[in-house]
Design an enzyme around this catalytic site. Structure first.
Site, mmCIF file in Angstrom:
data_model
loop_
_atom_site.group_PDB
_atom_site.id
_atom_site.type_symbol
_atom_site.label_atom_id
_atom_site.label_comp_id
_atom_site.label_asym_id
_atom_site.label_seq_id
_atom_site.Cartn_x
_atom_site.Cartn_y
_atom_site.Cartn_z
ATOM 1 N N ASP A 1 35.553 15.303 -12.768
ATOM 2 C CA ASP A 1 36.884 14.954 -12.236
ATOM 3 C C ASP A 1 37.988 15.861 -12.741
ATOM 4 O OD1 ASP A 1 35.541 11.812 -12.674
ATOM 5 O OD2 ASP A 1 36.144 12.588 -10.726
ATOM 6 N N HIS B 1 32.081 11.877 -21.133
ATOM 7 C CA HIS B 1 31.081 11.357 -20.199
ATOM 8 C C HIS B 1 30.052 10.557 -20.995
ATOM 9 C CE1 HIS B 1 28.099 11.157 -16.978
ATOM 10 N NE2 HIS B 1 29.099 11.430 -16.174
HETATM 11 C C1 SDX Z 1 32.654 9.671 -13.734
HETATM 12 O O1 SDX Z 1 28.413 7.704 -15.287
HETATM 13 C C2 SDX Z 1 28.598 8.650 -14.463
HETATM 14 O O2 SDX Z 1 27.694 9.397 -14.137
HETATM 15 C C3 SDX Z 1 30.011 8.772 -13.919
HETATM 16 C C4 SDX Z 1 30.287 9.994 -13.042
HETATM 17 C C5 SDX Z 1 29.498 9.938 -11.745
HETATM 18 O O3 SDX Z 1 29.294 11.011 -11.148
HETATM 19 O O4 SDX Z 1 29.189 8.814 -11.276
HETATM 20 O O5 SDX Z 1 29.972 11.180 -13.736
HETATM 21 C C6 SDX Z 1 31.751 10.042 -12.616
HETATM 22 O O6 SDX Z 1 32.980 8.507 -13.860
HETATM 23 C C7 SDX Z 1 33.058 10.724 -14.731
HETATM 24 C C8 SDX Z 1 33.933 10.141 -15.893
HETATM 25 C C9 SDX Z 1 35.378 10.041 -15.379
HETATM 26 N N1 SDX Z 1 36.206 9.294 -16.355
HETATM 27 C C10 SDX Z 1 37.165 9.938 -17.064
HETATM 28 O O7 SDX Z 1 37.346 11.155 -17.038
HETATM 29 C C11 SDX Z 1 38.033 8.981 -17.899
HETATM 30 C C12 SDX Z 1 38.192 9.532 -19.337
HETATM 31 N N2 SDX Z 1 36.887 9.439 -19.997
HETATM 32 C C13 SDX Z 1 36.537 8.255 -20.671
HETATM 33 O O8 SDX Z 1 37.217 7.102 -20.520
HETATM 34 C C14 SDX Z 1 35.124 8.214 -21.247
HETATM 35 O O9 SDX Z 1 34.839 9.457 -21.720
HETATM 36 C C15 SDX Z 1 34.035 7.749 -20.310
HETATM 37 C C16 SDX Z 1 34.340 6.394 -19.725
HETATM 38 C C17 SDX Z 1 33.823 8.723 -19.226
HETATM 39 C C18 SDX Z 1 32.725 7.667 -21.122
HETATM 40 O O10 SDX Z 1 32.912 6.669 -22.034
HETATM 41 P P1 SDX Z 1 31.745 6.281 -23.086
HETATM 42 O O11 SDX Z 1 30.533 7.070 -22.946
HETATM 43 O O12 SDX Z 1 31.598 4.811 -23.017
HETATM 44 O O13 SDX Z 1 32.349 6.753 -24.420
HETATM 45 P P2 SDX Z 1 33.331 5.925 -25.265
HETATM 46 O O14 SDX Z 1 34.388 5.318 -24.380
HETATM 47 O O15 SDX Z 1 32.547 5.007 -26.132
HETATM 48 O O16 SDX Z 1 34.009 7.054 -26.124
HETATM 49 C C19 SDX Z 1 33.301 7.616 -27.210
HETATM 50 C C20 SDX Z 1 34.400 8.089 -28.146
HETATM 51 C C21 SDX Z 1 35.465 7.015 -28.385
HETATM 52 O O17 SDX Z 1 35.987 7.233 -29.700
HETATM 53 P P3 SDX Z 1 35.410 6.267 -30.904
HETATM 54 O O18 SDX Z 1 35.682 4.837 -30.459
HETATM 55 O O19 SDX Z 1 33.945 6.592 -31.019
HETATM 56 O O20 SDX Z 1 36.241 6.673 -32.093
HETATM 57 O O21 SDX Z 1 35.094 9.206 -27.557
HETATM 58 C C22 SDX Z 1 36.446 8.849 -27.324
HETATM 59 C C23 SDX Z 1 36.550 7.332 -27.401
HETATM 60 O O22 SDX Z 1 37.822 6.931 -27.841
HETATM 61 N N3 SDX Z 1 36.752 9.314 -25.977
HETATM 62 C C24 SDX Z 1 37.860 9.939 -25.636
HETATM 63 C C25 SDX Z 1 37.720 10.242 -24.277
HETATM 64 N N4 SDX Z 1 36.534 9.787 -23.826
HETATM 65 C C26 SDX Z 1 35.948 9.205 -24.888
HETATM 66 N N5 SDX Z 1 38.956 10.260 -26.329
HETATM 67 C C27 SDX Z 1 39.927 10.926 -25.666
HETATM 68 N N6 SDX Z 1 39.885 11.257 -24.343
HETATM 69 C C28 SDX Z 1 38.775 10.923 -23.628
HETATM 70 N N7 SDX Z 1 38.704 11.243 -22.333
#
Ligand code: SDX
Length: 429
Positions: A365, A307
C-alpha cells in the site's frame, strides 16, 4: 500427513502425541484438531499469528525471503510478462491458460461486465458523499437479490457463473460508485477494451467527448490489479472463507470480504498512506512523523509500513515502486512532492533502528496510492480498486473451501468473564 513426525505435548501431567503435516513449501503444521477432545484444552492465538486455518494450493508467501507465488509462479515474473485477467485464470483454475482457454475466459468475463439495469437505482439511495466502499459493500451484497441463478453453492456451474459475474462486475460497480460520488452519469462497459482499460474508461469517460485509454496508465492499472489479486489467508480472505463456511451465497461472502478490506490496518491502508504522505507534506517534516510512529502513546503508525508476514520486504512494493516511477515520468510529474516524501520516508525508516528491529518495511500500500493519485483517482477510490483486484483471490479461496466441504468455522475462546451468579432484582441492586 507425516506418519513419522509427531509433536509431543504434556498437559496437566499427561502426554499427547499430536500428528504433524508437511506442506509443499513453508513450515510444518501440528494437527490439533483432536486436542480438545483428547486433552480438554484449547490453544490460544487471537491474531492467528501461528495458526494455519486451512490447506490451500493457491498462493504461497515467504515473509523472510520476500517471496510471493501465485500457483507457484513468482509475482515478479507475472508482473513482467502476464496480465491481470490471465492471473485471474491462473488463480481460479490452477494453471496458465492456453490461447484458446484465455480467449474463452476473456469472452466470458467481457460478456458479464454489465450490471442489471435496475441496480442503477441502488445508488440513488446513497448520499453523494458516501464512501465508495460503503456503496460497494451494499451493492455487491445486493447482487444476491438479482442473480438467483448463481446462488446455489453446491452447483459447480452456478459457482462458476457467480465467479465470472463478480470478477466482471466489480469494476463496473466500483466505477458507478465513483461516478455517483462526482455527480457524473454512469458509463457503460465497452467490450472492445481490456479489463483495466475498461475500468479507466468507465471512471473517466464523459458523454460529451471521446475518451482514449492511455496505454501506460492501462498497463499500470493492470499491474496494480495483478499485484493485489491474492495474498494467502489475509484478514479479508479469512472473512470470506468464514462467511462461506456457513453456506452463505457467494455474493454475500464477497461483500463480507469488502467490508473487512475497508479497515485502515488492511486494504484501507492505501488511502490512509497517501493521506499521511500529504499530511507530512515536505521532506523536512519526516523526522517528526518517524518520532510519532516510534512513540507507543501516539497511537500513530506509518501507514503502508509493516506486515504480518513480510518481515523482510514486500515484493509487491518493489514492483509498485517501479510502476510509480514509470507513471509519474510519463505524466511529467516525476518531481511529484508526495513521491519525494515517500522515497525519503522509506530511506529514513529503513535506516532507523526502531523499524529495523521490528522488521518494518514498505508494503503493497505504500506506493500504490501515489500511482492512483497520479492517474486522477480520489483517495476514496483506492480501496475499491484493491477490492476489484482481490475479488478473484477471494473467489478462488472461497471455491477451494467449498470444494473441500470443510466444517463451519467456529473458534472457541479463553473466557475471562464473571462466574455463574444469580439474578438480582432491581430493589436489591
Ligand atoms: C495489507 O495480511 C495481508 O496479507 C494483508 C495484505 C494483503 O495483500 O491482503 O498484504 C494487505 O493489509 C497490507 C498492510 C496494510 N496496513 C498498513 O500499512 C497499516 C500499518 N501497518 C500496521 O498496522 C501493521 O504493520 C500491520 C497491521 C500491517 C501488521 O501488524 P502485525 O503483524 O499484527 O504487527 P503488530 O501490529 O503486532 O506490530 C508489531 C510491532 C508493534 O510494536 P510492539 O507492540 O511490538 O512494540 O511493530 C509496530 C507495532 O507497534 N508496528 C508499527 C507499524 N506496524 C507495526 N509501528 C509503526 N508503524 C507501523 N506501520
Amino acid at each position: 500427513m507425516c506418519a513419522d513426525k509427531v509433536a509431543k505435548l504434556s498437559v496437566n501431567g499427561k502426554s499427547y502425541d499430536l500428528p504433524m503435516m508437511s506442506p509443499v513449501l513453508g513450515p510444518d503444521v501440528v494437527d490439533i484438531r483432536k486436542l480438545y477432545d483428547e486433552a480438554d484444552v484449547f490453544t490460544y492465538d487471537p491474531g492467528f499469528t501461528s495458526t494455519a486455518a486451512c490447506k490451500s494450493a493457491i498462493t504461497y508467501i515467504d515473509g523472510d525471503k520476500g517471496e510471493l507465488l501465485y500457483r507457484g509462479y513468482p509475482i515478479e515474473q507475472l508482473a513482467a510478462q502476464s496480465t491481470h485477467l490471465e492471473v485471474c485464470y491462473l488463480l481460479l483454475y490452477g494453471e496458465l491458460p492456453t490461447k484458446v482457454q484465455m480467449d474463452d475466459f476473456k469472452t466470458r468475463i467481457t460478456r458479464h461486465t454489465m450490471v442489471h439495469e435496475q441496480m442503477h437505482y441502488f445508488f440513488r439511495g446513497f448520499r453523494r458523499d458516501s464512501h465508495p466502499m460503503a456503496t460497494m459493500v451494499g451493492v455487491v451484497g445486493a447482487m444476491s437479490a438479482f442473480y438467483h441463478d448463481s446462488l446455489d453453492i453446491n452447483d459447480p456451474w452456478q459457482r462458476e457463473v457467480a465467479a465470472m459475474r463478480m470478477i466482471a462486475k466489480l469494476p463496473t460497480i466500483a466505477a458507478m460508485a465513483y461516478k455517483y460520488s462526482v455527480g457524473q452519469p454512469f458509463v457503460y462497459p465497452k467490450n472492445s477494451l481490456s479489463y483495466a482499460g475498461n475500468f479507466l474508461h468507465m471512471c473517466f469517460a464523459v458523454p460529451t467527448e471521446d475518451y482514449v485509454v492511455n496505454p501506460v496508465l492501462e498497463k499500470a492499472m493492470d499491474r496494480i490489479m495483478m499485484l493485489h489479486a491474492d495474498h494467502e489467508q489475509n484478514a479479508s480472505t479469512s472473512t470470506v472463507r468464514l462467511a462461506g463456511s456457513s453456506g452463505a451465497n457467494p455474493f454475500a461472502c464477497i461483500a463480507a470480504g469488502i467490508a473487512c478490506l475497508w479497515g485502515p490496518a488492511h486494504g484501507g491502508a492505501n488511502q490512509a498512506c497517501l493521506e499521511m504522505l500529504r499530511e507530512i507534506g515536505t521532506v523536512d517534516r519526516i523526522p517528526e512523523y518517524i518520532a510519532k510512529a516510534k512513540d507507543k502513546n501516539s497511537g500513530f503508525r506509518l501507514m503502508g509500513f509493516g506486515h504480518r508476514v513480510y518481515k523482510n520486504f514486500d515484493p509487491r512494493a518493489t514492483v509498485m515502486k517501479e510502476s510509480a516511477d514509470e507513471v509519474l515520468e510519463l505524466l511529467g510529474i516525476h518531481n511529484n512532492p508526495t513521491l519525494q516524501v515517500a522515497k525519503e520516508l522509506e530511506r529514513i525508516a529503513l535506516s532507523d533502528d526502531y523499524f529495523i528491529s521490528k522488521r518494518l518495511y514498505p508494503n503493497v500500500d505504500f506506493y500504490s496510492g501515489i500511482i492512483l493519485d497520479a492517474m486522477g483517482f480520489p483517495t476514496s477510490m483506492f480501496t475499491p480498486i484493491f477490492a476489484i483486484s482481490r475479488t478473484v483471490g477471494w473467489i478462488s479461496q472461497w471455491k477451494e473451501m467449498i470444494t473441500e466441504n470443510g466444517k463451519i468455522g467456529r473458534p472457541r475462546q479463553l473466557y475471562i468473564g464473571p462466574k455463574k451468579r444469580d439474578y438480582i432484582d432491581l430493589p436489591n441492586r
